[in-house]
Design a protein around this motif. Structure first.
Motif, short mmCIF file in Angstrom:
data_model
loop_
_atom_site.label_atom_id
_atom_site.label_comp_id
_atom_site.label_asym_id
_atom_site.label_seq_id
_atom_site.Cartn_x
_atom_site.Cartn_y
_atom_site.Cartn_z
N ILE A 1 51.86 38.92 50.18
CA ILE A 1 51.03 40.08 49.88
C ILE A 1 51.88 41.35 49.89
O ILE A 1 52.96 41.37 50.48
CB ILE A 1 49.86 40.23 50.88
N TYR B 1 51.27 45.83 50.19
CA TYR B 1 50.31 46.87 50.56
C TYR B 1 50.45 48.06 49.63
O TYR B 1 51.56 48.53 49.36
CB TYR B 1 50.52 47.31 52.01
N GLN C 1 45.64 45.69 50.50
CA GLN C 1 46.62 44.66 50.20
C GLN C 1 46.28 43.98 48.88
O GLN C 1 45.12 43.93 48.49
CB GLN C 1 46.72 43.64 51.32
N CYS D 1 53.71 39.67 54.38
CA CYS D 1 53.96 40.85 53.58
C CYS D 1 55.36 40.75 52.98
O CYS D 1 56.34 40.56 53.72
CB CYS D 1 53.83 42.11 54.42
#
Length: 113
Positions: A33, A35, A41, A110
């Motif tokens: 993912i 942001y 996200q 992330c």
């Protein structure tokens, strides 16, 4: 034994060996993912994901899809390092993981670093 009998026995042994290897392998799956500046996200597609350990070396890469999901197949159980390769970055972000059968689900990561 004739050469034909030996060839059949070798072929059967090879089939059994391949089946045993597939039976002791796992699928590693997860999602990358990113942001947005507002804190939301969204999926990170197009990243290269590999896993590595000192015994198996670096296994074939996977690529995160438009939904950010990646899948690594036929991974022998054990301790590995999950590597996230960002485009145009020669150094991966690395996470230690433990692979177990039949699936190893990695929590969302992330791909920001």
């Amino acid at each position: 034994m004739t050469a034909r009998t030996l060839a059949k026995a070798a072929a059967c042994s090879l089939v059994v060996l391949v089946m045993l290897q597939a039976a002791t392998a796992a699928t590693v799956r997860g999602q990358l993912i990113l942001y947005a500046p507002n804190g939301q996200q969204y999926p990170a597609g197009g990243f290269t994901v590999t896993i590595y350990n000192q015994y198996a070396g670096r296994l074939s890469p996977a690529y995160s899809g438009p939904d950010g999901m990646y899948y690594l197949y036929y991974v022998p159980p054990g301790a590995y390092y999950l590597e996230i390769w960002k485009p145009q970055n020669p150094t991966p972000t690395v996470y230690p993981i433990q692979v177990v059968e039949p699936y190893t689900d990695i929590p969302p990561i992330c791909a920001c670093r």
